[in-house]
Design an enzyme around this catalytic site. Structure first.
Site, PDB file in Angstrom:
ATOM      1  CG  HIS B  41      -0.472   0.322   2.487  1.00 19.24           C
ATOM      2  ND1 HIS B  41      -0.114  -0.614   3.430  1.00 19.24           N
ATOM      3  CD2 HIS B  41      -0.226   1.514   3.062  1.00 19.24           C
ATOM      4  CE1 HIS B  41       0.318  -0.012   4.512  1.00 19.24           C
ATOM      5  NE2 HIS B  41       0.268   1.274   4.322  1.00 19.24           N
ATOM      6  CG  ASP B  85      -2.710 -11.248  -1.081  1.00 21.15           C
ATOM      7  OD1 ASP B  85      -2.201 -12.203  -0.456  1.00 21.15           O
ATOM      8  OD2 ASP B  85      -3.834 -11.298  -1.623  1.00 21.15           O
ATOM      9  CB  SER B 182       2.858   1.734   6.183  1.00 25.24           C
ATOM     10  OG  SER B 182       1.597   1.833   6.749  1.00 25.24           O
ATOM     11  N   GLY B 183       5.061  -0.655   6.173  1.00 24.07           N
ATOM     12  CA  GLY B 183       6.162  -1.245   5.412  1.00 24.07           C
ATOM     13  C   GLY B 183       7.337  -1.636   6.284  1.00 24.07           C
TER      14      GLY B 183
END
Lengths: 185, 232
Positions: B41, B85, B182-183
């Site tokens: 994302h 995913d 995030s990530g």
């Protein structure tokens, strides 16, 4: 009417406290200079990295040795590092030996070959003899001890390595970060 | 990171920052000298690899090194309107040289099991609280794994947690990942002090809110996918 001026030669007289101050300052500067020279010549250490190859006749090569996190590979790596630790920690280079790390295993006709990176820190003034000393220590200890390691005669013994490349190899194992859980004191 | 603390030097040497025009947008984890793992994302708005740079080092203002991005591979089944995913791999334009302060995290085998209550760490340069300020120095927080069953309870996430996700934090709230993390990595240490990438910061409701712990992409679930894309 022109009257020539009277030249009075003024003698410069140093006050005793000025002389003392200048002397102290000069001595201090000299001491700092000597200190720096001694530091750089005697104590300033340079890191040296050498690559060595060992032959392990008592172990047969298995595909597990190429799997990064296999127990066999990590166990053998640790055993080899421990043996090299013992060799150098009981030698004249004990204060200069930092660590060793197995970077690769290779199959051999009669056993396994291990490529090992060895790190030393030594004052610049002694650096010239380091390679010869380390070479002699390894040769002597591997001949006389019960070590699983033997000299790999197929390659030149200690080969010096570039620092950035060596650090890259030394840090190529995954996952070393914060020490956790903290060791209880 | 909500309610965390600044990380020590060299504690999390795989942590990297994904940036567009010098602005930190997401975290990522170094898994090889030329590969990062992150969330899919992160690339919802900027898909062009040329827009991205990667910075390494504990502080954003004085990085150890930076790299351009050569390519971004987003999971084929990822869709921006859902959370499944949520994984991508990023190839750097050139490999980094490993050092004490910059090296890779271990990837767990697909069979690696983690028990609820296991202690894990999440790190990042995300907000210090919901809608809060962003730090310059990397933050860390220790949290716990929560079972998917607990996380799927009606009062928690009510069935939204799939097998490709892992839940971590506290139902009491406070300690959590937050916007901008995030990530980034969720890591666990084995008994030999090796750190494994267990999760990738993915989503959650608010930050540090009661009954709303963080949801992470479960790396073991995607281990084969990572291997297929990176050969790692």
């Amino acid at each position: 009417m022109y009257q020539p001026g009277i030249l009075v030669r003024r003698k410069r007289v140093w006050k005793p406290w000025t002389v003392a101050l200048i002397t102290v300052a000069l001595l201090l500067a000299l001491a700092v200079l000597i200190g720096l020279l001694v530091y750089f010549l005697v104590y300033d250490e340079k890191t040296h990295y050498y690559q060595a190859s060992f032959w392990i006749p008592s172990i047969n090569y298995s595909s597990d040795l190429s799997k990064e996190q296999s127990k066999f590979r990590t166990g053998l790596k640790q055993k080899i590092s421990n043996e090299i630790d013992v060799i150098f920690q009981r030698s004249s280079l004990k204060h200069h030996y930092v660590k060793s790390q197995v970077v690769n295993f290779r199959p051999s006709n009669d056993g396994v070959k291990a490529d090992v990176l060895i790190k030393f820190q030594i004052p610049r003034k002694n650096a010239g003899t380091l390679k010869r000393q380390a070479d002699n220590i390894l040769q002597e200890k591997l001949q006389s001890s019960q070590s699983i390691l033997k000299r790999d005669a197929s390659l030149p013994y200690l080969r010096e390595m570039n620092a950035a490349q060596a650090e890259h190899i030394l840090n190529s194992d995954c996952g070393s970060g914060m020490e956790y859980p903290p060791i209880a004191r | 990171i909500a309610d965390g603390k600044p990380a020590d030097k060299a504690s999390w040497p795989w942590q990297s920052s994904l940036q567009v025009e010098g602005i930190h947008l997401c975290g990522a984890s170094l898994i090889g000298s030329q590969w990062l793992v992150t969330s899919a994302h992160c690339f919802d708005n900027y898909k062009n690899p040329k827009l991205w740079t990667v910075s390494f080092g504990r502080t954003l203002s004085s990085p150890l090194t930076t790299r351009k991005v050569e390519s971004i591979i987003v999971h084929e089944n990822y869709a921006s309107h859902k959370h499944d995913d949520d994984i991508a791999v990023v190839k750097l334009s050139s490999p980094v040289l490993f050092s004490e302060n910059l090296h890779r995290v271990c990837l767990p085998d697909a069979t690696f099991q983690v028990l609820p209550k296991s202690k894990v760490f999440v790190t990042g340069w995300g907000a210090l609280k919901a809608n809060g300020p962003f730090p310059n120095s990397l933050q860390e927080v220790e949290i716990e794994i929560i079972s998917n069953d607990v996380c799927n309870q009606v009062n928690v996430y009510g069935g939204a947690i799939s097998s490709g996700m892992i839940c971590a934090g506290f139902l009491t709230g406070k300690l959590d990942a937050c916007e901008g993390d995030s990530g980034g990595p969720l890591v666990i240490s084995d008994n030999r002090n090796k750190w494994y990438l267990l999760g990738i910061v993915s989503w959650g409701i608010d930050c540090g809110k009661e009954n709303k712990p963080g949801i992470y992409t479960r790396v073991t679930h995607y281990r084969d996918w990572i291997k297929s894309k990176t050969s790692i």
